[in-house]
Scaffold this motif. Structure first.
Motif, PDB file in Angstrom:
ATOM      1  N   PRO A 255       0.828  -1.209   0.000  1.00  0.00           N
ATOM      2  CA  PRO A 255       0.000   0.000   0.000  1.00  0.00           C
ATOM      3  C   PRO A 255       0.864   1.261   0.000  1.00  0.00           C
ATOM      4  O   PRO A 255       2.000   1.250   0.463  1.00  0.00           O
ATOM      5  CB  PRO A 255      -0.788  -0.118   1.307  1.00  0.00           C
ATOM      6  CG  PRO A 255       0.048  -0.972   2.190  1.00  0.00           C
ATOM      7  CD  PRO A 255       0.770  -1.925   1.271  1.00  0.00           C
TER       8      PRO A 255
ATOM      9  N   GLU B 271      -0.483   6.744   2.044  1.00  0.00           N
ATOM     10  CA  GLU B 271      -1.857   7.195   2.313  1.00  0.00           C
ATOM     11  C   GLU B 271      -2.782   6.014   2.602  1.00  0.00           C
ATOM     12  O   GLU B 271      -3.624   6.091   3.492  1.00  0.00           O
ATOM     13  CB  GLU B 271      -2.400   7.998   1.123  1.00  0.00           C
ATOM     14  CG  GLU B 271      -1.659   9.296   0.856  1.00  0.00           C
ATOM     15  CD  GLU B 271      -0.357   9.118   0.070  1.00  0.00           C
ATOM     16  OE1 GLU B 271       0.401  10.099  -0.003  1.00  0.00           O
ATOM     17  OE2 GLU B 271      -0.091   8.014  -0.459  1.00  0.00           O
ATOM     18  N   MET B 272      -2.614   4.945   1.867  1.00  0.00           N
ATOM     19  CA  MET B 272      -3.426   3.754   2.105  1.00  0.00           C
ATOM     20  C   MET B 272      -3.103   3.152   3.469  1.00  0.00           C
ATOM     21  O   MET B 272      -4.013   2.773   4.218  1.00  0.00           O
ATOM     22  CB  MET B 272      -3.184   2.722   0.998  1.00  0.00           C
ATOM     23  CG  MET B 272      -3.695   3.154  -0.359  1.00  0.00           C
ATOM     24  SD  MET B 272      -3.045   2.141  -1.711  1.00  0.00           S
ATOM     25  CE  MET B 272      -3.794   0.557  -1.380  1.00  0.00           C
ATOM     26  N   ALA B 273      -1.824   3.080   3.789  1.00  0.00           N
ATOM     27  CA  ALA B 273      -1.406   2.505   5.072  1.00  0.00           C
ATOM     28  C   ALA B 273      -1.947   3.336   6.241  1.00  0.00           C
ATOM     29  O   ALA B 273      -2.358   2.778   7.266  1.00  0.00           O
ATOM     30  CB  ALA B 273       0.111   2.421   5.141  1.00  0.00           C
TER      31      ALA B 273
ATOM     32  N   ALA C 215      -4.678   4.897   6.338  1.00  0.00           N
ATOM     33  CA  ALA C 215      -6.129   4.737   6.430  1.00  0.00           C
ATOM     34  C   ALA C 215      -6.561   3.382   6.966  1.00  0.00           C
ATOM     35  O   ALA C 215      -7.726   3.202   7.317  1.00  0.00           O
ATOM     36  CB  ALA C 215      -6.755   4.958   5.064  1.00  0.00           C
ATOM     37  N   GLY C 216      -5.644   2.410   7.031  1.00  0.00           N
ATOM     38  CA  GLY C 216      -6.066   1.074   7.450  1.00  0.00           C
ATOM     39  C   GLY C 216      -4.904   0.193   7.818  1.00  0.00           C
ATOM     40  O   GLY C 216      -3.798   0.661   8.074  1.00  0.00           O
ATOM     41  N   ASP C 217      -5.159  -1.096   7.830  1.00  0.00           N
ATOM     42  CA  ASP C 217      -4.195  -2.095   8.250  1.00  0.00           C
ATOM     43  C   ASP C 217      -3.398  -2.612   7.045  1.00  0.00           C
ATOM     44  O   ASP C 217      -3.914  -3.364   6.220  1.00  0.00           O
ATOM     45  CB  ASP C 217      -4.946  -3.240   8.927  1.00  0.00           C
ATOM     46  CG  ASP C 217      -4.046  -4.344   9.414  1.00  0.00           C
ATOM     47  OD1 ASP C 217      -2.810  -4.182   9.393  1.00  0.00           O
ATOM     48  OD2 ASP C 217      -4.590  -5.393   9.793  1.00  0.00           O
ATOM     49  N   SER C 218      -2.146  -2.211   6.950  1.00  0.00           N
ATOM     50  CA  SER C 218      -1.295  -2.587   5.818  1.00  0.00           C
ATOM     51  C   SER C 218      -1.111  -4.092   5.701  1.00  0.00           C
ATOM     52  O   SER C 218      -1.105  -4.645   4.595  1.00  0.00           O
ATOM     53  CB  SER C 218       0.081  -1.924   5.933  1.00  0.00           C
ATOM     54  OG  SER C 218      -0.032  -0.548   5.820  1.00  0.00           O
TER      55      SER C 218
ATOM     56  N   SER D 115      -3.150  -6.466   6.596  1.00  0.00           N
ATOM     57  CA  SER D 115      -4.379  -7.068   6.058  1.00  0.00           C
ATOM     58  C   SER D 115      -4.487  -6.828   4.560  1.00  0.00           C
ATOM     59  O   SER D 115      -4.856  -7.724   3.800  1.00  0.00           O
ATOM     60  CB  SER D 115      -5.614  -6.494   6.748  1.00  0.00           C
ATOM     61  OG  SER D 115      -5.665  -6.933   8.071  1.00  0.00           O
ATOM     62  N   TRP D 116      -4.163  -5.624   4.143  1.00  0.00           N
ATOM     63  CA  TRP D 116      -4.191  -5.299   2.708  1.00  0.00           C
ATOM     64  C   TRP D 116      -3.259  -6.237   1.943  1.00  0.00           C
ATOM     65  O   TRP D 116      -3.642  -6.817   0.936  1.00  0.00           O
ATOM     66  CB  TRP D 116      -3.784  -3.842   2.496  1.00  0.00           C
ATOM     67  CG  TRP D 116      -3.644  -3.490   1.049  1.00  0.00           C
ATOM     68  CD1 TRP D 116      -2.492  -3.474   0.321  1.00  0.00           C
ATOM     69  CD2 TRP D 116      -4.688  -3.138   0.147  1.00  0.00           C
ATOM     70  NE1 TRP D 116      -2.750  -3.120  -0.975  1.00  0.00           N
ATOM     71  CE2 TRP D 116      -4.095  -2.915  -1.115  1.00  0.00           C
ATOM     72  CE3 TRP D 116      -6.063  -2.996   0.288  1.00  0.00           C
ATOM     73  CZ2 TRP D 116      -4.835  -2.550  -2.223  1.00  0.00           C
ATOM     74  CZ3 TRP D 116      -6.799  -2.625  -0.826  1.00  0.00           C
ATOM     75  CH2 TRP D 116      -6.184  -2.412  -2.064  1.00  0.00           C
TER      76      TRP D 116
END
Length: 85
Positions: A52, A55-57, A59-62, A64-65
């Motif tokens: 990710p 910015e993606m990291a 916003a959430g759980d890297s 899991s992504w």
């Protein structure tokens, strides 16, 4: 339909459909027939998405992504291997 096919169909649609810059007014049948030619590009896109962005990291759980994308890639590898037998 696995994620590689989904992405490949989007890429094919973008290439062929007049709505997305292509030349075909009605591209659905062409996309159905030609999407496999876009599978390598779709795989490259998915491999790029494994990690990710910052910015993606944020916003959430890297982790899991990463696992979700890896699961999608494994599913595509399994289905591809099974189709060769």
């Amino acid at each position: 339909m696995n994620v590689i096919e989904r992405v490949a169909r989007v890429l094919a649609g973008q290439f062929y459909s007049r709505n997305a810059g292509g030349t075909e007014e009605h591209a659905a049948d062409l996309v159905d027939r030609e999407w496999p030619h876009f599978a390598a590009d779709a795989l490259a896109v998915m491999k790029t998405l494994r990690e990710p962005t910052a910015e993606m990291a944020a916003a959430g759980d890297s982790a899991s992504w990463h696992r979700m994308v890896e699961a999608a890639l494994e599913d595509a590898r399994t289905k591809t291997a099974n189709s060769l037998h």
